[in-house]
Design a protein around this motif. Structure first.
Motif, short mmCIF file in Angstrom:
data_model
loop_
_atom_site.label_atom_id
_atom_site.label_comp_id
_atom_site.label_asym_id
_atom_site.label_seq_id
_atom_site.Cartn_x
_atom_site.Cartn_y
_atom_site.Cartn_z
N ARG A 61 4.61 7.56 5.65
CA ARG A 61 5.61 8.63 5.74
C ARG A 61 5.16 9.75 4.81
O ARG A 61 4.29 9.57 3.98
N TRP A 62 5.78 10.92 4.95
CA TRP A 62 5.36 12.08 4.18
C TRP A 62 5.91 12.09 2.75
O TRP A 62 5.32 12.70 1.87
N ASP A 63 7.02 11.43 2.51
CA ASP A 63 7.65 11.55 1.21
C ASP A 63 7.14 10.48 0.26
O ASP A 63 6.85 9.36 0.64
N ILE A 64 7.07 10.85 -1.01
CA ILE A 64 6.64 9.92 -2.04
C ILE A 64 7.85 9.11 -2.51
O ILE A 64 8.90 9.68 -2.83
N VAL A 65 7.70 7.82 -2.56
CA VAL A 65 8.73 6.95 -3.11
C VAL A 65 8.08 6.08 -4.19
O VAL A 65 6.87 5.87 -4.17
N ARG A 66 8.91 5.58 -5.10
CA ARG A 66 8.38 4.81 -6.21
C ARG A 66 8.66 3.31 -6.07
O ARG A 66 8.29 2.53 -6.95
N ASP A 67 9.26 2.93 -4.98
CA ASP A 67 9.56 1.53 -4.71
C ASP A 67 8.39 0.92 -3.94
O ASP A 67 8.01 1.44 -2.88
N ALA A 68 7.87 -0.18 -4.44
CA ALA A 68 6.71 -0.80 -3.81
C ALA A 68 7.00 -1.22 -2.37
O ALA A 68 6.09 -1.25 -1.54
N SER A 69 8.25 -1.50 -2.06
CA SER A 69 8.59 -1.92 -0.70
C SER A 69 8.41 -0.80 0.32
O SER A 69 8.42 -1.05 1.52
N GLY A 70 8.24 0.41 -0.16
CA GLY A 70 8.04 1.55 0.74
C GLY A 70 6.61 1.74 1.18
O GLY A 70 6.32 2.67 1.92
N TYR A 71 5.71 0.86 0.77
CA TYR A 71 4.28 0.97 1.09
C TYR A 71 3.86 -0.21 1.95
O TYR A 71 4.19 -1.35 1.65
N GLU A 72 3.11 0.10 3.00
CA GLU A 72 2.81 -0.92 4.01
C GLU A 72 1.49 -1.65 3.77
O GLU A 72 1.36 -2.81 4.12
N SER A 73 0.49 -0.96 3.25
CA SER A 73 -0.83 -1.56 3.08
C SER A 73 -1.20 -1.56 1.61
O SER A 73 -0.95 -0.58 0.90
N TRP A 74 -1.82 -2.65 1.18
CA TRP A 74 -2.17 -2.83 -0.22
C TRP A 74 -3.60 -3.35 -0.35
O TRP A 74 -4.07 -4.11 0.50
N GLY A 75 -4.26 -2.93 -1.45
CA GLY A 75 -5.53 -3.53 -1.80
C GLY A 75 -5.30 -4.79 -2.61
O GLY A 75 -4.16 -5.18 -2.89
N ARG A 76 -6.40 -5.41 -3.02
CA ARG A 76 -6.31 -6.66 -3.79
C ARG A 76 -6.24 -6.42 -5.29
O ARG A 76 -6.00 -7.36 -6.05
N GLY A 77 -6.49 -5.20 -5.71
CA GLY A 77 -6.32 -4.87 -7.11
C GLY A 77 -7.60 -4.92 -7.92
O GLY A 77 -8.58 -5.56 -7.54
N THR A 78 -7.57 -4.23 -9.05
CA THR A 78 -8.66 -4.26 -10.01
C THR A 78 -8.05 -4.38 -11.40
O THR A 78 -7.07 -3.70 -11.73
N GLN A 79 -8.61 -5.27 -12.21
CA GLN A 79 -8.05 -5.57 -13.51
C GLN A 79 -8.47 -4.54 -14.55
O GLN A 79 -9.66 -4.22 -14.68
N VAL A 80 -7.50 -4.04 -15.29
CA VAL A 80 -7.76 -3.16 -16.42
C VAL A 80 -7.22 -3.87 -17.67
O VAL A 80 -6.05 -4.24 -17.71
N THR A 81 -8.09 -4.06 -18.66
CA THR A 81 -7.69 -4.73 -19.89
C THR A 81 -8.03 -3.83 -21.06
O THR A 81 -9.19 -3.48 -21.26
N VAL A 82 -7.01 -3.44 -21.82
CA VAL A 82 -7.19 -2.54 -22.95
C VAL A 82 -6.88 -3.30 -24.23
O VAL A 82 -5.78 -3.81 -24.42
N SER A 83 -7.85 -3.36 -25.11
CA SER A 83 -7.67 -4.06 -26.37
C SER A 83 -7.50 -3.05 -27.51
O SER A 83 -8.07 -1.96 -27.46
N SER A 84 -6.76 -3.47 -28.51
CA SER A 84 -6.47 -2.55 -29.62
C SER A 84 -7.55 -2.61 -30.68
O SER A 84 -8.41 -3.47 -30.67
#
Length: 124
Positions: free
Chosen positions: A101-124
């Motif tokens: 759809r054209w409008d941006i929403v912030r709810d994850a349920s509003g998105y149909e396709s997803w990738g598998r993700g990439t891990q970001v780890t930030v250490s202090s």
């Protein structure tokens, strides 16, 4: 069916930068919204940023505004997330997603396709 593949994550130190990429293929995703979400251990999906693929309207979650920049390359069918001044609270698996759809929403349920993700780890 849209396929999304994220890359660019890794372990970094606080204050460092990373640039995530999301390569899209298949389906007619052009003209839709693409977004980045993240999921920290023990937490729900959290909206990070989104962009309208055509007019480049952008939104950011408050904690990343001013540090993260979302962009896209239509010729390469690729979505990016430039992340600067990373801190340990940014540690999560980062996912890209598309919305038909054209409008941006912030709810994850509003998105149909997803990738598998990439891990970001930030250490202090």
């Amino acid at each position: 069916q849209v396929q999304l593949v994220e890359s660019g994550g890794g372990p970094v130190q606080a204050g460092d930068s990373l640039k995530l990429s999301c390569q899209a293929s298949g389906g007619m995703f052009v003209g839709y919204v693409m977004a980045w979400f993240r999921r920290a251990p023990g937490k729900e999906n959290e909206f990070v940023s989104a962009i309208n693929w055509i007019d480049r309207t952008k939104e950011y979650e408050d904690s990343v505004s001013g540090r993260f920049t979302i962009s896209r390359n239509t010729a390469k069918n690729t979505l990016y997330l430039q992340m600067n001044d990373l801190n340990p609270e940014d540690t999560a698996v980062y996912y890209c997603a598309t919305r038909q759809r054209w409008d941006i929403v912030r709810d994850a349920s509003g998105y149909e396709s997803w990738g598998r993700g990439t891990q970001v780890t930030v250490s202090s």
